[in-house]
Scaffold this active site. Structure first.
Site, mmCIF file in Angstrom:
data_model
loop_
_atom_site.group_PDB
_atom_site.id
_atom_site.type_symbol
_atom_site.label_atom_id
_atom_site.label_comp_id
_atom_site.label_asym_id
_atom_site.label_seq_id
_atom_site.Cartn_x
_atom_site.Cartn_y
_atom_site.Cartn_z
ATOM 1 N N THR A 26 89.007 56.084 -23.757
ATOM 2 C CA THR A 26 89.213 56.008 -22.310
ATOM 3 C C THR A 26 89.377 54.546 -21.935
ATOM 4 O OG1 THR A 26 87.921 58.006 -21.902
ATOM 5 C CG2 THR A 26 88.229 56.519 -20.052
ATOM 6 N N LYS B 232 92.568 61.168 -17.006
ATOM 7 C CA LYS B 232 91.170 60.994 -17.410
ATOM 8 C C LYS B 232 90.371 60.284 -16.312
ATOM 9 C CE LYS B 232 87.484 61.033 -19.964
ATOM 10 N NZ LYS B 232 87.361 60.427 -21.291
ATOM 11 N N LYS C 151 81.690 51.797 -17.475
ATOM 12 C CA LYS C 151 82.958 51.147 -17.842
ATOM 13 C C LYS C 151 84.144 51.946 -17.318
ATOM 14 C CE LYS C 151 84.870 52.228 -21.498
ATOM 15 N NZ LYS C 151 85.943 53.181 -21.913
#
Length: 297
Positions: free
Chosen positions: A95, A170, A238
């Site tokens: 990701t 995502k 993150k």
């Protein structure tokens, strides 16, 4: 054509994904910075364990990445380049930002190698069971070619568009996860304060309209007050910063993202950054603990 597949990144997700590629007869080689982890899994799966990413790339015509951060993806792409053959595919299940995905795609295209940004959702359970949801960006032809690899790792895999589209999908998922885990933790803290039998509550509400994957699979963590790493706070932090940056390009701040980042910063400061994100329950539970019990007479 059978895709001899290499796998780079043997963390909590990557080990399960690599095992499923092995079960499908596709896994040829693995690599991880931690050599002991590589050697252990290579012995289990009877596959090659080359010393460098470029050596792995030379053995494979498909390579799956599952690493932690944007810089890691670009570093692995650069390290693989000397060994990559034209016509190969790199499938990145990390990701990262859509910008990083497009940069990786450009570097590889110059060598005749296709790149798919293919981040995944489904947790360590989905990685273990081969039931991940995979969101893919990149050339349609490369997506079609990569179907056997994607099918070995996931139950659902969807092509969303050009490079970066998988990462945008995502990011959408990560915003949803933030809101859901906030709601689940808040609800469970409320239920605890009301003195409800929490295990029975999970069993019942898990079949109701307000249920979700996170409620069914992570509310039990809150009952036990134990948060083994499934999706670590540091990693979701993150990811949400990527979402924050993407929203800022539209001139927007997303309240769920901003609030969750503040909560994660507090959890990290308290030493909970490597716990599963369900540890946000600690903060919700503390809200009730700080108040005097309500008069129930």
């Amino acid at each position: 054509m059978t895709l001899a597949t290499g796998f780079i990144g043997l963390g909590a997700m990557g080990r399960g994904m690599a095992r499923n590629l092995h079960r499908a007869g596709l896994l040829a080689a693995i690599w991880n910075r931690t050599t002991d982890r590589t050697a252990e899994l290579a012995a289990e799966l009877d596959c090659a364990a080359p010393r460098r990413p470029a050596e792995l790339a030379s053995l494979c015509n498909a390579i799956v990445l599952c690493v932690s951060a944007d810089a890691d993806v670009l570093e692995m792409v650069d390290e693989m380049l000397p060994g990559l053959r034209a016509g190969s595919i790199v499938i990145d299940c990390s990701t990262v930002s859509a910008v990083t995905a497009r940069a990786a795609a450009q570097r590889l295209a110059e060598c005749g190698v296709d790149f798919l940004d293919a981040p995944v959702s489904g947790g360590v359970e989905g990685a273990r069971d081969g039931t991940l949801a995979i969101m893919v960006g990149g050339p349609q032809a490369a997506f079609e070619k990569a179907r056997p690899v994607l099918a070995a790792m996931g139950r659902t895999f969807t092509h969303f568009g050009l490079s970066g589209a998988g990462q945008a999908a995502k990011a959408t998922n990560q915003i949803m996860c933030a809101g859901i885990i906030q709601a689940v933790a808040e609800a469970m803290a409320f239920a605890k304060a009301e003195g409800l039998p929490l295990e029975a509550l999970i069993e019942t509400l898990g079949k109701g309209a307000g249920s979700s994957w996170y409620f069914v699979h992570r509310a039990p963590n809150m009952v036990r007050n134990a948060y083994p790493p499934g999706f670590r706070v540091r990693l979701h932090d993150k990811d949400l910063r990527i979402c924050q940056d993407m929203a800022a390009r539209h001139g927007v701040q997303l309240p769920v993202v901003e609030t969750t980042l503040l909560h994660y910063q507090k959890l990290i400061e308290q030493g909970h950054g490597d716990e599963d994100i369900s540890t946000i329950f600690r903060l919700k539970d503390a809200l009730f603990a700080s108040q005097q019990p309500a008069d129930k007479t």
